[in-house]
Scaffold this active site. Structure first.
Site, PDB file in Angstrom:
ATOM      1  N   ASP A  91       0.733  -1.162   0.085  1.00  0.00           N
ATOM      2  CA  ASP A  91       0.017   0.035  -0.023  1.00  0.00           C
ATOM      3  C   ASP A  91       0.867   1.293  -0.040  1.00  0.00           C
ATOM      4  O   ASP A  91       0.657   2.205  -0.804  1.00  0.00           O
ATOM      5  CB  ASP A  91      -0.907  -0.127   1.080  1.00  0.00           C
ATOM      6  CG  ASP A  91      -2.258  -0.861   1.085  1.00  0.00           C
ATOM      7  OD1 ASP A  91      -2.286  -1.296   0.100  1.00  0.00           O
ATOM      8  OD2 ASP A  91      -2.498  -1.164   2.034  1.00  0.00           O
ATOM      9  N   ASP A 128      -6.658   2.869  12.613  1.00  0.00           N
ATOM     10  CA  ASP A 128      -5.393   3.480  12.456  1.00  0.00           C
ATOM     11  C   ASP A 128      -5.517   4.962  11.749  1.00  0.00           C
ATOM     12  O   ASP A 128      -4.873   5.852  12.108  1.00  0.00           O
ATOM     13  CB  ASP A 128      -4.471   2.544  11.749  1.00  0.00           C
ATOM     14  CG  ASP A 128      -4.194   1.501  12.577  1.00  0.00           C
ATOM     15  OD1 ASP A 128      -4.262   1.595  13.743  1.00  0.00           O
ATOM     16  OD2 ASP A 128      -3.945   0.494  12.047  1.00  0.00           O
ATOM     17  N   ARG A 175       0.272   4.467  16.767  1.00  0.00           N
ATOM     18  CA  ARG A 175       0.132   5.435  15.864  1.00  0.00           C
ATOM     19  C   ARG A 175       0.236   6.901  16.199  1.00  0.00           C
ATOM     20  O   ARG A 175       0.457   7.762  15.375  1.00  0.00           O
ATOM     21  CB  ARG A 175      -1.592   5.406  15.591  1.00  0.00           C
ATOM     22  CG  ARG A 175      -1.763   3.783  14.727  1.00  0.00           C
ATOM     23  CD  ARG A 175      -0.751   3.465  13.844  1.00  0.00           C
ATOM     24  NE  ARG A 175      -1.091   2.274  13.023  1.00  0.00           N
ATOM     25  CZ  ARG A 175      -0.368   1.411  12.658  1.00  0.00           C
ATOM     26  NH1 ARG A 175       1.158   1.546  12.662  1.00  0.00           N
ATOM     27  NH2 ARG A 175      -0.686   0.534  11.760  1.00  0.00           N
ATOM     28  N   SER A 184      -3.200  -9.776   6.734  1.00  0.00           N
ATOM     29  CA  SER A 184      -2.678  -8.400   6.804  1.00  0.00           C
ATOM     30  C   SER A 184      -2.174  -8.348   8.288  1.00  0.00           C
ATOM     31  O   SER A 184      -2.543  -8.783   9.328  1.00  0.00           O
ATOM     32  CB  SER A 184      -3.860  -7.486   6.826  1.00  0.00           C
ATOM     33  OG  SER A 184      -3.387  -6.263   7.503  1.00  0.00           O
TER      34      SER A 184
HETATM   35  N1  ARG Z   1      -7.637  -3.959  15.213  1.00  0.00           N
HETATM   36  C1  ARG Z   1      -6.488  -3.297  15.839  1.00  0.00           C
HETATM   37  C2  ARG Z   1      -6.596  -1.812  15.983  1.00  0.00           C
HETATM   38  O1  ARG Z   1      -7.386  -1.371  15.561  1.00  0.00           O
HETATM   39  C3  ARG Z   1      -5.360  -3.673  14.799  1.00  0.00           C
HETATM   40  C4  ARG Z   1      -5.267  -2.973  13.628  1.00  0.00           C
HETATM   41  C5  ARG Z   1      -4.167  -3.337  12.465  1.00  0.00           C
HETATM   42  N2  ARG Z   1      -4.172  -4.636  12.135  1.00  0.00           N
HETATM   43  C6  ARG Z   1      -3.704  -5.041  10.934  1.00  0.00           C
HETATM   44  N3  ARG Z   1      -3.601  -6.463  10.719  1.00  0.00           N
HETATM   45  N4  ARG Z   1      -2.865  -4.410  10.066  1.00  0.00           N
HETATM   46  O2  ARG Z   1      -5.594  -1.601  16.881  1.00  0.00           O
END
Ligand code: ARG
Length: 389
Positions: free
Chosen positions: A13, A121, A92, A173
């Site tokens: 991405d 995120d 983040r 992912s």
């Molecule tokens: N659901 C989790 C969060 O919102 C992880 C998000 C990222 N997960 C990923 N497989 N890229 O913090």
């Protein structure tokens, strides 16, 4: 020319995002935040330049991640919906803070990220950036572009000679850092299906874990883990050690359906071997050294703290105020907790503290008892008094 500082991971991405942004007239600066994902950063940096970034920054954020993000969240015992130890969520605001700093240094107009429009995120990156500098624009190519599938995206990358190390077959992912790993997509999208063993990256399956328990002793000083089995360690080393030992014992697997901030439920699996051990040990030590009122009040805030982290509200007045409170509660959280790890279970076997409020002579049922049982009668009468007719 408009300048953007893009949070870059080296994945599909964000690689396509560099090219996509350049085609829309941006000068792209790539920012790689090292939060312990264990990549070959020199390689990632090369790839960013080859893809068209005009400059690349690699920020070693591991220490700041541990000291300023992981530690206060551990001390708050914060877990989202009682299960998610927030490993991804915590990175983040940290990365966003550094994107803003680089944007200022580079006199950039915007910051960018590769998050989808369906996740948490994007919210965490953007809310943080808005708080730290409301004048910065945000660009989120993945939310806008035309690709309907991963295959289309890979074809785009190939057409434009974007160097990748991905295959069309990638099943999950994955977001990894030193505190844990988040895994989604593929077969995991069906919450009725058990994840196959290949989904887990850091932990052994319980059936493959050792047939004998492993004991490990964690030492805390004022709420900070400082020792493993009596040996002093920097937190980064302590976490790595625990990830290894606990991972082998299948500790820290989580399979949950969670409520995303954007309103959807998602099935996600996680692995937090070290974090799970530290949460269990830390909570246990608190129950030994905090008095009842402080402990219960603190517990009532932990859920709120987790929500603030999950919702991207790290740099907010409430979060700051809670941090001050939590810091105050950690003054006496000093001692050791002995954990027993066995086939996916982490239980406390023993605990000790110089600040312990446990009074053997009050708790005992032997002749050493100093508790004046006669006082109980009057106490009980007054306690129930307001409710008597
Ligand atoms: N659901 C989790 C969060 O919102 C992880 C998000 C990222 N997960 C990923 N497989 N890229 O913090």
């Amino acid at each position: 020319m408009k300048k953007v500082v893009l949070a870059y991971s080296g994945g599909l991405d964000t690689s396509c995002a560099i090219k996509w942004l350049k085609d829309r007239g941006y000068d792209v600066i790539a920012y790689i935040g090292d939060v312990g994902q264990g990549e070959d950063y020199a390689q990632v940096e090369k790839r960013a330049l080859k893809t068209g970034a005009s400059r690349v920054y690699v920020g070693d954020l591991k220490k700041e991640f541990i000291d300023d993000f992981i530690l206060p969240t551990l001390q708050a015992n914060a877990s989202y919906e009682g299960k998610y130890l927030l490993a991804t969520a915590l990175t983040r605001p940290l990365i966003a803070k550094h994107l803003v700093e680089v944007a200022h240094r580079e006199k950039a107009h915007a910051i960018g990220h590769g998050c989808t429009g369906k996740g948490n995120d994007q919210v965490r990156f953007e809310v943080t950036a808005h708080i730290l500098d409301p004048k910065l624009e945000i660009v989120a190519p993945v939310r806008e572009w035309e690709f309907k599938s991963r295959e289309e995206e890979i074809d785009y990358a190939k057409r434009h000679n974007i160097p990748l190390n991905v295959t069309k077959k990638k099943v999950y992912s994955i977001d990894k850092n030193l505190w844990g790993i988040s895994i989604e997509c593929g077969v995991l999208e069906d919450p009725a299906v058990e994840p196959s063993g290949d989904a887990y990256q850091l932990t052994a399956a319980p059936e493959d874990a050792p047939n004998k328990p492993t004991y490990i002793e964690v030492g805390f000083h004022k709420g900070v883990p400082i020792k493993i089995n009596g040996k002093k360690m920097e937190l980064i080393e302590l976490i790595a050690t625990l990830n290894e030992v606990a991972g082998k014992n299948s500790i820290g697997r989580v399979d949950m359906v969670e409520n995303r901030l954007v309103g959807i439920k998602s099935r996600e699996i996680y692995e937090f071997p070290a974090a799970t051990c530290l949460y269990i040990a830390h909570k246990d030590l608190e129950s030994l050294v905090l008095d009842r009122e402080l402990l219960h009040f603190k517990q009532s805030l932990e859920h709120k703290y987790a929500e603030l982290v999950y919702y991207g509200l790290w740099y907010t007045p409430l979060k700051k105020a809670l941090d001050a409170f939590i810091k105050e509660t950690q003054k006496n959280v000093t001692g050791t907790v002995r954990l027993k790890l066995y086939k996916g279970n982490c239980v406390v076997a023993a605990r000790k503290s110089p600040e312990s409020l446990y009074r053997a002579e009050l708790a005992t049922y032997t002749e050493k008892d100093k508790f004046d049982q006669k006082l109980a009668e009057g106490f009980i009468r007054l306690w129930g008094l307001p409710f008597q007719k």
